[in-house]
Write a protein that holds these residues in place. Structure first.
Motif, short mmCIF file in Angstrom:
data_model
loop_
_atom_site.label_atom_id
_atom_site.label_comp_id
_atom_site.label_asym_id
_atom_site.label_seq_id
_atom_site.Cartn_x
_atom_site.Cartn_y
_atom_site.Cartn_z
N ILE A 1 0.86 -1.18 0.00
CA ILE A 1 0.00 0.00 0.00
C ILE A 1 0.90 1.23 0.00
O ILE A 1 1.87 1.30 0.77
CB ILE A 1 -0.92 0.02 1.24
CG1 ILE A 1 -1.76 -1.25 1.32
CG2 ILE A 1 -1.81 1.25 1.23
CD1 ILE A 1 -2.57 -1.38 2.60
N THR A 2 0.60 2.20 -0.84
CA THR A 2 1.37 3.44 -0.89
C THR A 2 0.52 4.58 -0.35
O THR A 2 -0.62 4.76 -0.77
CB THR A 2 1.83 3.76 -2.33
OG1 THR A 2 2.59 2.66 -2.83
CG2 THR A 2 2.70 5.01 -2.35
N TYR A 3 1.09 5.32 0.61
CA TYR A 3 0.38 6.42 1.27
C TYR A 3 1.03 7.76 0.94
O TYR A 3 2.24 7.84 0.67
CB TYR A 3 0.43 6.26 2.80
CG TYR A 3 -0.04 4.96 3.36
CD1 TYR A 3 -1.36 4.79 3.78
CD2 TYR A 3 0.83 3.88 3.50
CE1 TYR A 3 -1.79 3.59 4.34
CE2 TYR A 3 0.41 2.67 4.06
CZ TYR A 3 -0.90 2.53 4.46
OH TYR A 3 -1.32 1.35 5.01
N LEU A 4 0.22 8.82 1.00
CA LEU A 4 0.78 10.16 1.10
C LEU A 4 1.26 10.33 2.53
O LEU A 4 0.52 10.01 3.48
CB LEU A 4 -0.28 11.21 0.76
CG LEU A 4 0.15 12.67 0.94
CD1 LEU A 4 1.22 13.04 -0.08
CD2 LEU A 4 -1.05 13.60 0.81
N GLY A 5 2.48 10.78 2.70
CA GLY A 5 3.03 10.96 4.04
C GLY A 5 3.59 12.35 4.22
O GLY A 5 3.74 13.12 3.26
N TYR A 6 3.92 12.65 5.48
CA TYR A 6 4.52 13.95 5.80
C TYR A 6 5.71 13.73 6.71
O TYR A 6 5.60 13.10 7.77
CB TYR A 6 3.49 14.86 6.46
CG TYR A 6 3.97 16.29 6.59
CD1 TYR A 6 3.97 17.14 5.48
CD2 TYR A 6 4.42 16.80 7.81
CE1 TYR A 6 4.41 18.46 5.58
CE2 TYR A 6 4.86 18.10 7.92
CZ TYR A 6 4.86 18.93 6.81
OH TYR A 6 5.31 20.22 6.90
N ASP A 7 6.87 14.24 6.28
CA ASP A 7 8.11 14.14 7.06
C ASP A 7 8.12 15.31 8.05
O ASP A 7 8.31 16.47 7.67
CB ASP A 7 9.31 14.21 6.12
CG ASP A 7 10.62 13.98 6.83
OD1 ASP A 7 10.69 14.24 8.05
OD2 ASP A 7 11.59 13.56 6.17
N LEU A 8 7.90 15.01 9.34
CA LEU A 8 7.81 16.06 10.35
C LEU A 8 9.16 16.71 10.62
O LEU A 8 9.22 17.83 11.14
CB LEU A 8 7.26 15.48 11.66
CG LEU A 8 5.81 14.95 11.58
CD1 LEU A 8 5.43 14.25 12.88
CD2 LEU A 8 4.84 16.08 11.29
#
Length: 713
Positions: A60-67
Motif C-alpha cells: 500500500i502506498t500512502y501520502l506521508g509527511y516528514d515532520l
C-alpha cells in the motif's frame, strides 16, 4: 502547523472544525481502503500517514509527511494481501496462515526495491528513496513525493494518444536515466505509462522498481513479472535471459502506446502470429527512421532488438539509421492427430540414438519403479453439453438487476464468426467495424461481446472454472482499464442464471478511480458448443445510472447462440487419457500420438521440437518434486547429460511449475531438454520438451500446454 487541523489529503492546515479541505477537497471522513493504516499514524517517530495513493497485491502506498524536513513524501508499506492482514490494533500486521517463510522472504524482496533506489539516489529522472525501516511487523520505505500525474493518466486526458515529438520529450529523459540503471547491472522489468510520472514542473520520473533485479549475467532464475502488452516474450519464463533489451521492448511498447493510442498485442501471442500493426498502418505519420526504430525495439526475439537503451536512443534521434523488416510470424495451417507422422523430428532423432532411447525410457520406467502405474479411467466423454456444477466453496452474491429492462429498445446485431445474434440498445455505435465493441452516444456506457478461453490466466472448460476464478478475472479486467489509477474495486454480485436456453455465470463488480468516479461492470460468461471456453459479454456503466444498467441487462437477455463459436484455439482430448489442454490451431502440423493410458507424445513441424505429457494421481509418495528428483537422479548418472543450473519455478495457467533443464551431448551433437512438473486438482503432470537449441525450448505449444492443462472431470 497545528496537527489537530491537518488535512490528510494535502498536509495543509484547515480551518478549525472543517471536514472538507478548502485546498484539495479531501473529506476528513473519507473511508480508507481495506487493510490501510489509520490516517494520522506516526511511523519511525517521524512520518505521518495520510490518504492512500495506491494499493497493489503486495503493498500500500500512502501520502506521508516528514515532520523533520517538513515536506510531503510517498510511503510504501509491505502488505501482501494473500499472506497477511491488519491486526485488531489497526497498526500491526498479522499473518493469515503459516506462510512465515514466504512472508519474510517477500519482505526482503520488498526492501530490495528501497536498496536499489538508494543506489540510484543521484540519478536524474528516477524517483529517489529517503529512508527505509521495519515497524509493525512489516517494512516501509520513504520516497520523494511526485506532485503530478502518471503518463497513463496524461495520455487519457489528451484523448488517448499524443504527438510523437511530445512523447519523445517525455520519454527521452527516462530513457537516458535507464542507460545509467543498466550500467549498474540492473533491469527495471516493469516500464509502462503508469510507472512514468510527469511532475507539476514538467519533469519525467520513472517509478516502481519493485520488479527490478540484478539479473544480467546472473545464472539464477528471476521471478516472472508481467505487464501484458509491455512485457517481452523472455519475461514469460523465469529462466530466460533478461537485460537492457528487456527494458528496450517495454519502452518501445510505451512509445507505441503514446503515439498510436493502441497497446501492442501480447508478445507471447506474437510468437504464434505477429499481428502488430505499424504506426503508419494506423494512420500515424512518423519519420520513416522513427517507425523502423520503434518496430525494431518491439521485435519479438531479443536478438532482433536493440541490445542497449543507448542504441535505441540513437535510432530515435537519427544518429544510427535503422532498417528493420517487420514481418508476421503466422505458422502454416493444418494439423494431424493420432498418427505417427512421416517426417523425422528431433524427438524421433533422439529416440533413434542409444542415449535418446535411455532418456525417453526413463520417464516411463520411473513411473513403474516405486511410483506405480495409474490405470485408465473408463467412461470419459466429451465436455460438450456437460452441465456446470456449482462450487459449494464459492459464495453466492445476489445479482443487482435493474428495473425497466423490458422497456429498452434494441437493434438487431449478428456476428458470423462468433455465430451469435443479440440486440444492441438503440443509439449505440460499434467502435470499429466487426469488433463487437459498442458505446452509447454519450460514451458513458460500453458493451462488448467476444469469446473467452484463457486470457486472464486460467483456462475455461466449464462455467465452474469461471466461478472458481471470479476474483482473478476481475483483477485481470481492472488491469486492462486505460484510465487513471483504480483505488478500489469490489465484486457486488455473482451467480448462475439462464440466458435464452444456455447456462451462464454472471459477475458484477465496481471500480473507483483516483478522481472519485465509480463505474460498475457486468461480465457474463455463457456456455457454448465448442467443448471449451464460453461467450463473454461485458458491459460498463456509471454507478447509479439505472437506465444505462437496464440497457446492458436488456442486451444480455437478448443474446442467442446459433452453433459453435469461431476461435483460434482447439481442445485436445482423447478418451484414453485423463487430461486435456488447449492449443493454437495454426501452430503447425502437430502430430499427437497416445503411447499409453497416461502418456502423450507430440511433435511439431513448424518449431521442430518434440514433447511428451505424463499424468498421475497426486499422493504423498508421488508429487512433482518426487517425480522430478527421481528423473534427475537417473539422468545425471548418464554420460553426456548435464543439468543447466538449478531447478527454477514458473507460474503458468494457475499452476506453479518446477522446472529442470538438461544439456545432452553425444557424438559431438548437443540437444536440450526441459522437464516441467506441476500439480493441480489431485493430479501431477510432467511435461517434457526437447529441442536442438536452447531457445527452441521456449515454444508456443509448450506455453499452450502449461497454460491450459487440466484433468478431465
Amino acid at each position: 502547523m497545528n496537527l489537530e487541523h491537518i488535512c490528510y489529503g494535502c498536509f495543509r492546515e484547515k480551518p478549525g472544525g472543517s471536514l472538507v479541505c478548502p485546498y484539495c477537497g479531501f473529506h476528513a471522513e473519507e473511508e480508507q481502503p481495506f487493510l490501510a493504516l489509520p490516517m494520522g499514524t506516526l511511523l519511525n517517530g517521524r512520518y505521518m500517514i495520510g490518504k492512500v495513493l495506491g494499493v497493489g497485491g503486495f503493498g500500500i502506498t500512502y501520502l506521508g509527511y516528514d515532520l523533520t524536513l517538513e515536506i510531503k513524501a510517498a510511503i510504501k508499506e509491505y502488505m501482501p494481501s494473500g499472506l497477511a492482514t491488519r491486526h485488531s490494533d489497526k497498526y500491526s500486521v498479522a499473518l493469515t496462515g503459516r506462510g512465515q517463510a514466504d512472508y519474510q522472504s517477500g519482505m526482503e524482496r520488498f526492501l530490495d526495491e528501497a536498496r536499489i533506489l538508494a543506489k540510484l539516489q543521484n540519478t536524474p529522472n528516477i524517483v529517489s528513496v529517503q529512508n527505509y525501516f521495519k515497524e509493525n511487523n512489516t517494512a516501509y520505505f520513504v520516497m520523494e513525493y511526485i506532485d503530478g500525474m502518471s503518463l497513463k493518466a496524461y495520455i487519457a486526458s489528451q484523448g488517448g494518444k499524443i504527438p510523437y515529438d511530445q512523447a519523445l520529450t517525455i520519454l527521452m529523459p527516462v530513457m537516458q536515466a535507464l542507460t545509467q540503471v543498466h550500467a549498474l547491472n540492473l533491469t527495471h522489468r516493469d516500464i509502462s505509462p503508469d510507472n512514468i510520472s510527469i511532475t507539476s514542473k514538467g519533469e519525467s520520473k520513472l517509478l516502481d522498481f519493485g520488479a527490478a533485479r540484478f539479473s544480467i549475467g546472473d545464472e539464477k532464475s528471476v521471478s516472472v513479472i508481467l505487464k501484458h502488452g509491455y512485457a517481452p516474450e523472455e519475461q514469460y519464463s523465469s529462466k530466460r535471459n533478461q537485460g537492457p533489451w528487456t527494458d528496450v521492448y517495454a519502452m518501445g511498447a510505451t512509445l507505441y502506446r503514446c503515439v498510436t493510442g493502441e497497446l501492442p498485442p501480447d508478445s507471447i501471442m506474437r510468437v504464434h502470429n505477429d499481428t502488430l500493426k505499424k504506426p503508419s498502418e494506423l494512420g500515424i505519420s512518423l519519420p520513416p527512421y522513427v517507425e523502423q526504430t520503434i518496430l525494431k525495439a518491439l521485435a519479438v526475439k531479443a536478438e532482433d532488438r536493440f541490445p542497449t537503451m543507448a542504441a535505441f536512443i540513437e535510432g530515435l534521434t537519427g544518429k544510427n539509421q535503422v532498417h528493420f523488416h517487420h514481418r508476421t510470424t503466422a505458422a502454416p495451417t493444418g494439423q494431424t492427430a493420432g498418427g505417427s507422422g512421416e517426417r523425422q523430428w528431433l524427438w524421433t532423432k533422439l529416440r533413434n540414438k542409444p542415449l535418446g532411447v535411455r532418456i525417453l525410457a526413463l520417464a516411463l520406467c520411473i513411473t513403474v519403479i516405486g511410483l506405480g502405474v495409474w490405470k485408465t479411467v473408463t467412461g470419459i466423454g466429451t465436455l460438450i453439453g456437460v452441465e456446470s456444477k456449482r462450487n459449494s466453496d464459492t459464495p453466492v452474491i445476489a445479482l443487482q438487476e435493474p428495473e425497466g429492462v423490458d422497456d429498452v429498445s434494441l437493434q438487431d446485431y449478428s456476428q458470423d464468426y462468433l455465430n451469435i445474434t443479440m440486440g444492441i440498445p438503440e443509439g449505440y455505435i460499434e467502435t470499429e467495424s466487426g469488433s463487437g465493441a459498442f458505446a452509447s452516444s454519450d460514451g458513458n456506457v460500453t458493451l462488448q461481446i467476444g469469446f473467452y478461453d484463457q486470457a486472464a490466466g486460467f483456462p475455461v472448460y466449464t462455467l465452474a472454472d469461471v466461478e472458481k476464478n471470479a476474483e482473478k478475472y476481475v483483477q485481470y479486467y481492472i488491469g486492462l482499464l486505460e484510465s487513471t489509477n483504480i483505488t478500489k474495486q469490489e465484486i457486488i454480485g455473482r451467480d448462475y442464471r439462464e440466458i435464452g436456453s444456455l447456462n451462464a455465470y454472471l459477475i458484477q463488480f465496481s471500480a473507483t478511480e483516483s478522481g472519485g468516479t465509480t463505474m460498475e461492470f457486468l461480465a457474463a460468461f455463457i456456455e457454448c458448443q465448442n467443448g471449451f471456453g464460453c461467450y463473454n459479454l461485458i458491459g460498463s456503466y456509471p454507478q447509479g445510472d439505472e437506465a444505462a444498467k437496464a440497457e446492458v441487462f436488456a442486451a444480455l437477455d437478448s443474446f442467442r447462440s446459433n452453433g459453435s463459436a469461431g476461435t483460434i484455439y482447439q481442445r485436445f482430448y482423447d478418451e484414453r487419457l485423463p487430461f486435456q489442454f488447449l492449443y493454437w490451431e495454426n501452430e503447425g502440423e502437430i502430430v499427437f500420438n497416445v503411447i499409453n493410458e497416461n502418456r502423450l507424445e507430440m511433435s511439431n513441424s513448424t518449431s521442430n521440437i518434440g514433447m511428451e505429457v505424463h499424468c498421475q494421481p497426486l499422493s504423498d509418495t508421488q508429487t512433482k518434486e518426487i517425480w522430478l528428483d527421481a528423473l534427475a537422479e537417473e539422468l545425471t548418472n548418464e554420460s553426456g547429460v548435464e543439468p543447466r543450473g538449478e531447478r527454477w519455478q514458473s507460474e503458468s495457467g494457475g499452476i506453479d511449475w518446477a522446472v529442470d533443464g538438461y544439456t545432452i551431448t553425444e557424438e559431438g551433437q548437443t540437444s536440450y531438454i526441459d522437464v516441467y512438473g506441476g500439480e493441480f486438482d489431485g493430479y501431477v503432470f510432467l511435461v517434457l520438451i526437447a529441442a536442438e537449441t536452447e531457445d527452441g525450448l521456449f515454444d508456443g505449444m509448450l506455453l499452450d500446454v502449461t497454460n491450459t492443462i487440466r484433468p478431465v472431470e
